[in-house]
Structures are given as C-alpha cells and as structure tokens.
Design an enzyme around this catalytic site. Structure first.
Site, short mmCIF file in Angstrom:
data_model
loop_
_atom_site.label_atom_id
_atom_site.label_comp_id
_atom_site.label_asym_id
_atom_site.label_seq_id
_atom_site.Cartn_x
_atom_site.Cartn_y
_atom_site.Cartn_z
N GLU A 206 0.80 -1.23 0.00
CA GLU A 206 0.00 0.00 0.00
C GLU A 206 0.84 1.28 0.00
O GLU A 206 0.91 2.00 1.01
CB GLU A 206 -0.96 0.02 1.19
CG GLU A 206 -1.93 -1.16 1.19
CD GLU A 206 -3.08 -0.99 2.15
OE1 GLU A 206 -3.05 -0.05 2.98
OE2 GLU A 206 -4.02 -1.79 2.09
N GLU B 11 -5.89 -8.03 -0.21
CA GLU B 11 -6.55 -7.80 1.09
C GLU B 11 -7.98 -7.38 0.85
O GLU B 11 -8.24 -6.57 -0.05
CB GLU B 11 -5.88 -6.67 1.88
CG GLU B 11 -4.63 -7.04 2.59
CD GLU B 11 -4.01 -5.85 3.31
OE1 GLU B 11 -4.74 -4.96 3.78
OE2 GLU B 11 -2.77 -5.82 3.38
C1 GCO Z 1 -3.51 -2.46 4.87
C2 GCO Z 1 -3.36 -2.98 5.82
C3 GCO Z 1 -3.75 -3.45 7.10
C4 GCO Z 1 -4.87 -2.79 7.78
C5 GCO Z 1 -6.16 -2.99 7.07
C6 GCO Z 1 -7.36 -2.44 7.78
O1 GCO Z 1 -2.60 -2.99 4.17
O2 GCO Z 1 -4.28 -1.53 4.77
O3 GCO Z 1 -2.50 -3.98 5.36
O4 GCO Z 1 -2.53 -3.27 7.75
O5 GCO Z 1 -4.96 -3.33 9.03
O6 GCO Z 1 -6.11 -2.37 5.83
O7 GCO Z 1 -7.21 -1.07 7.93
#
Ligand code: GCO
Length: 452
Positions: A176, A361
């Site tokens: 991200e 994710e």
């Molecule tokens: C992300 C995240 C997580 C967060 C999830 C929820 O990559 O955004 O990998 O670390 O916990 O997105 O906010």
C-alpha cells in the site's frame, strides 16, 4: 447489489471460481508479531505510537498477538481453515535492528521457522518486504522523504532474497504505497504523522522508486513471480456539480492512478503533478522507467469507498472525504463491493491487460465478542465476504484474469492508529490470555473451501 451480503452462501459463490484460484489470508509483522520478542529493533511506528493522541487507545505493537511465539498455532488455523496461501511481510527492523550491516540472527531464525512451518502445512508463502515498520534510524534520516531510502530498501531486499528467496511463492516490495506516502505525510494518520505537502510529494515518488529498485534487485537474483500491492478506494462525488466531479477525479488520481499509472505506464497523473508542483524531487522523470519495469502480477487491497465533497477551506486539495449512506463497518467504512470489481476491471482493461490479478486484502472490522457458549458470531463479516466474492465471481465470466483472493485478516490485531480497538480477524484474539477463537466467518470459509 450494493452493500449487502449476496443472496448465495460463501460455499455457493466459491463454486463459481476456477479450481486453481488461490485463497489465502493476510497479516502483517508489526500488527501481529510482538516487537518485544526476538531482538526486533525500533521502528517509526514505535515512536509515532508514543505521540499523545496518535493512537486511539495509546497502545503500540510491543505485544500485538504474540505471533512470534505462537506462529505454529496460527499457521494451523490457516491450514485447518482450508486456505492454500499465507500473505505475510518480513519486518525490516527485526532483520536489521541496529544497522544495515548487522543482521539479527534471531530474526533470520524466526522467518526460517515461519517459512518452514508454512511449507510443512502446504501453504504458499506470499511475501511482502515492507508493511510500514520503517527502522527508526532511517526515519531519523528523513525516512521516505529522503531519496536514500530507496538504496537502503534495495540493500534490505538483497538480504531477504539471498536468505529466503528460494522458499517464496511470490514477492511484492511495498504494501500500500498510498498509505506509506499520502496517508502518513499529508493526512498524518500514520507514522511519521506529518501534514506537509512537500514531504508528501517526495514520499509519493520515493516509495515508487523503492518499489522499482527492489524489483531490479530481485530480477538480478532471478527471483520469480514479482508483483505489487496497491490499495484502492472507489470515489463518488457528493453531488452532480462540475466541481465535485473535478475533485473526485483528483482524489482518484492521488489515491489510485498515481500508483497505477506510474507502475504500469511510467507516468504520473497530470492533475496530481500540478498539485505537487515545485515539490516534486528534481529529475523524477528519469526514474519512471525503473518504476514501470514489467511485473508478473498485480495485487489490489480494497475495503471501502469515499464520497468526495468540495471544501474551499482545505488549502491544497480543495475537498474532504465524507461518508455516504451505504451500510458501514465498525470503522465507519461504507460497504461497496462494486468498487472492488471496478478496480479489477480497470486494471485488466487499462493498465495490465492479461496480467494475473490478485485481491491481496479485503475484509472488515466488527465489534466481535466471545459469547457464553465460547463462540464468536460475526454474520456481518460473512456477508461482507459473500458480497465481495460475488462481485468477483462475476468478473470470472468477463475473463478478468483473477487468480487469487486473500482475506484480511487471519487474526484480530493492532489496527494502527486504532490500536487494539478494531477487530478485523476471522479468528478472535483475547489480548489478555492470547487465546485464539475461530469466528463464525472462519468456519464459513472452512466449509466453503472444503466443499470446493
Ligand atoms: C492495509 C493494511 C492493514 C490494515 C487494514 C485495515 O494494508 O491496509 O494492510 O494493515 O490493518 O487495511 O485497515
């Protein structure tokens, strides 16, 4: 169908995917391992967490889920749930706690154990090299604002691939990049907690260059199956005005297209370059070739949408994000599965035709509790997965090359600025006893994966 659970059960929806589709769960080092163990070094999340008011419950990742000690039990939960893959990051400060030269033997041994335990259970290791825990010493030297971070990251990549590369099914350099840069340097919600346009412009470029340099190092080692993990947020204008449409386009440029355009087309969106103006690092154009070197797959993380409202009081962007009227999760995030399908279609059509796509994710926070019977009922989360997977199943019929899906997350964990107050897991964690309790959603996944 928007914002609701699908009409089909998870088991029925899963039968619509090809038999070689990868299903896994994702986690992250700082959020689960526990930095108090195994000689892990300081990261900028430790110092950010100490800033008054930065974290809702004032907590940090010292204890987290004690995964450092309980990893075998956790991987049993992945395998028993029927998943075939596990997406996890290496921790930079765990491997290189003091300097970039002195490797922590306990850190190497931990990831050796973790990888061997995955392979013993038949789980494919999907690795990420950076999930936000920048060593504090690098933060002290300017962190993502300093172009040198790209060299530090290339050296760290080299270490990881030399030691672990032969056991990894796939690798992505950065989790991200929008969160690493914009969220952390403009909105200040994550470490290092800055609100500074110049710092934002620099970090938005350096995080992309770090990706490119890391890919270059891995290609040099002959490492296979390299990709990226970009987070996406769908944007809709608050009303039908031209200004709202223009600001929505700008939001999409900052959040989504900055990373899609540079990774896959070697350019940055004009409207975002105009926003950053003189703050862009000198000679950034010369880096775009490296940033856009070919990849083997593209990952998308997706949770929600934003409604964009023009705001003349906002000094640089001229907008703010508001919430609409779709059903919401415990984060207050709207549930919008159609937004996920939008991004995969756009990726397949505009940015990476033919490239294997993964949802790396997807999941939701819910205020889950263990009931008197010792169970955790989370029908809202089951419906969330059903809704998003139904939207994805429709893409299979359109020949979008979706190859895998990872639920976020295996465990309830340290949810960054929200500390331990938000639960994203399909397995409940009692933070006093560290007892794990599979939730209804874990059982639903298990039933669906066993049926498939
Ligand atoms: C992300 C995240 C997580 C967060 C999830 C929820 O990559 O955004 O990998 O670390 O916990 O997105 O906010």
């Amino acid at each position: 169908m928007v914002g609701q659970g699908a009409e089909m059960s998870l088991t029925e929806i899963m039968s619509r995917f090809p038999s070689d589709m990868v299903f896994g769960v994702a986690t992250s080092s700082y959020q689960i391992e526990g930095t108090a163990h195994g000689g892990c070094g300081a990261s900028h999340w430790d110092s950010f967490a100490r800033q008054p008011g930065a974290i809702t419950d004032g907590s940090d990742g010292a204890a987290a889920c004690d995964h450092y000690n309980r990893y075998a039990e956790d991987l049993d939960l992945v395998a028993d749930g029927g998943f075939g893959a596990y997406r996890f990051p290496f921790s930079w400060p765990r491997l290189l706690p003091q300097s970039d030269k002195e490797v922590n033997a306990d850190g190497l041994a931990f990831y050796d154990r973790l990888l061997d335990a995955m392979l013993e259970r038949g789980l494919q290791p999907f690795a990420t090299l950076y999930h936000w825990d920048l060593p504090q010493r690098h933060a002290d030297n300017g962190g993502w604002q300093n172009r040198d971070v790209t060299g530090w990251f290339a050296d760290y990549t080299d270490l990881v691939i030399r030691h672990f590369g032969d056991r990894l099914a796939s690798v992505a350099p950065v989790n991200e990049p929008w969160c690493v840069s914009f969220l952390s340097h403009y909105w200040g919600h994550h470490a290092p907690g800055l609100c500074d346009l110049a710092a934002t412009a620099r970090s938005m470029h350096h995080v992309q260059l770090a990706h490119g340099r890391s890919i270059e190092v891995m290609r040099g080692h002959g490492q296979q199956n390299l990709g990226c993990v970009l987070n996406k947020e769908f944007a809709v204008p608050v009303d039908g005005s031209d200004l709202a449409a223009e600001k929505t386009y700008l939001f999409d440029g900052i959040y989504n297209r900055w990373f899609e355009e540079s990774t896959f087309r070697g350019r940055y969106p004009e409207e975002v370059l105009a926003l950053f103006g003189e703050h862009m690092p000198d000679g950034y154009e010369d880096d775009l070739g490296l940033i856009s070197a070919p990849l083997d797959w593209a990952g998308s993380n997706y949770y929600t949408r934003s409604v964009i409202a023009p705001d003349a009081g906002e000094p640089h962007l001229g907008f703010r994000c508001v919430r609409g009227d779709l059903p919401k999760t415990d984060m207050g995030w709207e549930i919008d599965p159609d937004g996920l399908a939008f991004f995969l279609r756009r990726m397949a059509r505009d940015y990476a035709p033919g490239l294997p796509l993964y949802v790396t994710e997807n999941g939701m926070a819910n205020a889950d509790m263990v009931n008197a019977a010792g169970e955790v009922q989370d029908p809202e989360r089951v419906a969330y997965f059903e809704g998003h997977l139904a939207a994805l199943a429709a893409l299979i019929d359109e020949d979008v090359p979706l190859k895998g899906y990872f639920a976020w997350s295996l465990l309830d964990n340290y949810e960054w600025a929200f500390g331990y107050s938000k639960r994203f897991g399909i397995v409940h964690v009692d933070y006093d006893s560290m007892v794990r309790t599979p939730k209804q959603s874990w059982h639903a996944w298990r039933a669906a994966l066993q049926a498939g």
